[in-house]
Design an enzyme around this catalytic site. Structure first.
Site, PDB file in Angstrom:
ATOM      1  N   THR A 262     -12.607   0.618   6.917  1.00  0.00           N
ATOM      2  CA  THR A 262     -13.147   0.516   5.102  1.00  0.00           C
ATOM      3  C   THR A 262     -14.413  -0.230   5.383  1.00  0.00           C
ATOM      4  OG1 THR A 262     -10.993   0.851   4.849  1.00  0.00           O
ATOM      5  CG2 THR A 262     -12.752  -0.037   2.562  1.00  0.00           C
TER       6      THR A 262
ATOM      7  N   ARG B 156       1.139  -1.254   0.245  1.00  0.00           N
ATOM      8  CA  ARG B 156       0.207   0.155  -0.304  1.00  0.00           C
ATOM      9  C   ARG B 156       1.452   1.055  -0.063  1.00  0.00           C
ATOM     10  NH1 ARG B 156      -3.522  -1.361   5.289  1.00  0.00           N
ATOM     11  NH2 ARG B 156      -1.999  -2.382   5.283  1.00  0.00           N
ATOM     12  N   GLN B 157       2.053   1.368  -0.134  1.00  0.00           N
ATOM     13  CA  GLN B 157       3.197   2.607   0.461  1.00  0.00           C
ATOM     14  C   GLN B 157       3.528   2.159  -0.669  1.00  0.00           C
ATOM     15  OE1 GLN B 157       3.046   4.294   3.262  1.00  0.00           O
ATOM     16  NE2 GLN B 157       4.331   5.591   1.555  1.00  0.00           N
TER      17      GLN B 157
ATOM     18  N   GLY C 253     -10.493  -2.844  10.086  1.00  0.00           N
ATOM     19  CA  GLY C 253     -11.784  -3.119   9.966  1.00  0.00           C
ATOM     20  C   GLY C 253     -12.703  -1.799   9.200  1.00  0.00           C
TER      21      GLY C 253
ATOM     22  N   ASP D 160     -13.908   0.782  -1.903  1.00  0.00           N
ATOM     23  CA  ASP D 160     -13.963   2.057  -2.024  1.00  0.00           C
ATOM     24  C   ASP D 160     -13.023   1.874  -3.713  1.00  0.00           C
ATOM     25  OD1 ASP D 160     -11.278   0.102  -2.716  1.00  0.00           O
ATOM     26  OD2 ASP D 160     -10.133   1.158  -1.002  1.00  0.00           O
TER      27      ASP D 160
ATOM     28  N   LYS E  76     -13.831   5.882  -1.502  1.00  0.00           N
ATOM     29  CA  LYS E  76     -13.259   6.390  -0.692  1.00  0.00           C
ATOM     30  C   LYS E  76     -12.506   7.214  -0.260  1.00  0.00           C
ATOM     31  CE  LYS E  76     -10.426   2.943   1.893  1.00  0.00           C
ATOM     32  NZ  LYS E  76      -9.961   2.319   1.950  1.00  0.00           N
TER      33      LYS E  76
ATOM     34  N   ASP F 213     -12.595  -7.376  -0.172  1.00  0.00           N
ATOM     35  CA  ASP F 213     -11.224  -6.252  -0.328  1.00  0.00           C
ATOM     36  C   ASP F 213     -10.612  -7.123  -0.873  1.00  0.00           C
ATOM     37  OD1 ASP F 213     -10.440  -3.982  -0.355  1.00  0.00           O
ATOM     38  OD2 ASP F 213     -10.822  -2.919   0.888  1.00  0.00           O
TER      39      ASP F 213
END
Ligand code: R5P
Length: 291
Positions: free
Chosen positions: A224, A93-94, A222, A165, A188, A216
């Site tokens: 999201t 995610r980064q 949790g 999202d 989102k 997801d």
């Protein structure tokens, strides 16, 4: 051909080896009193083709370091081929420097893997598959979405699939197409400092009387899923279920999800957890048979 059971994925590796009928190599491991890892291959792997199964499960930094140590050592011990089976590729995610000065850990992780002369890297639902383009070895990013759809096909009669999202619509579409139902997705936004999220529908949809299944890649805090569940209920959902590939379930996330009325939370064994009801072993075996 041998399956090596990394400390974070022992059970999964055992399942893969048994389904394939391949030899299993255990890793003797312990933590020294100061917190450092001790690791040792318990069988000779010289001249062998090895598939090391080691997901980057929490605590991610430890699992990652163990992965790097084991991959390098497999080469040093003379393995002819080294396939890295890393169901959860943490840090994906980064993938950008979102704030000035940030470490782009996703890209650095790929740089580190590139130092290890892998023959292949097998992952599941990498958060940003673009990252994998930087890997020098062959990469195979599998998806657990068909398995999730199959699992829920036996449980839901009137499903509606929802992506929580803008990064998950493709995943929701796959699940919905297998379940043969409608789907939609939400937008989102996340505050880059506090992590607080705001979610809204990208277009109006009607979930009246439906069993809404939120899918997801990751469920961590949790937050999201809970935000998506709230919208699903406002739009008429009768029940809300949630499924993901990587059930991190940080802290008391599972309790909070249950208290928020999510009827069923399901994940895979990419990260062993209370909700890891779906095994990735058969998918891993399919790929290993072809490699
Ligand atoms: C990020 O966009 C991911 O796809 C997940 O939605 C996110 O990591 C889930 O995190 P949390 O459960 O903490 O909201």
């Amino acid at each position: 051909m041998l399956v090596v059971a990394g400390p974070s994925s022992e059970q999964l590796a055992r399942e893969v080896a048994s389904l394939l009928g391949w030899g299993l190599v255990g890793i003797e491991h312990k933590l020294f009193p100061d917190g450092e890892s001790y690791l040792r291959f318990t069988k000779r792997i010289e001249g062998e083709e090895v598939a090391l199964v080691q997901s980057i499960t929490p605590p991610q930094d430890r699992s990652l370091l163990q992965l790097l140590f084991l991959l390098r050592t497999a080469r040093e011990l003379g393995a002819r081929k080294v396939w890295a089976i890393v169901p959860y590729l943490a840090y994906a995610r980064q993938d950008e420097r979102y704030r000035e000065g940030e470490v782009v850990s996703g890209k650095l992780l790929i740089d580190m893997l590139n130092e290890l002369e892998l023959d292949a890297l097998v992952t599941f639902d990498v958060h940003n598959p673009e990252l994998l383009k930087g890997v020098k070895a062959r990469t195979i990013d599998l998806s657990a979405m068909p398995l999730i759809a199959e699992y829920f096909s036996k449980l839901l009669r009137n499903p509606f699939v929802l992506a929580p999202d803008q990064e998950a619509p493709e995943r929701a579409e796959v699940v919905a197409s297998i379940l043969g139902c409608e789907w939609s997705w939400l937008i989102k936004s996340r505050d880059k400092i506090t992590g607080e999220i705001e979610t809204k529908p990208q277009k109006k949809f009607d979930a009246s009387g439906k069993e809404v299944l939120i899918v997801d890649d990751i469920i961590s805090t949790g937050g999201t899923v809970m935000a998506a569940a709230k919208i699903a209920r406002e739009l008429g959902a009768r029940e809300v279920h949630a499924a993901c590939t990587h059930p991190i379930l940080a802290g008391d996330a599972l309790r909070r999800l249950r208290e928020a009325g999510i009827k069923r939370v399901v994940g895979t064994n990419s990260i062993p957890s209370q909700v890891s009801e779906i095994s990735l072993a058969p998918e891993i075996c399919k790929v290993l048979r072809e490699l």
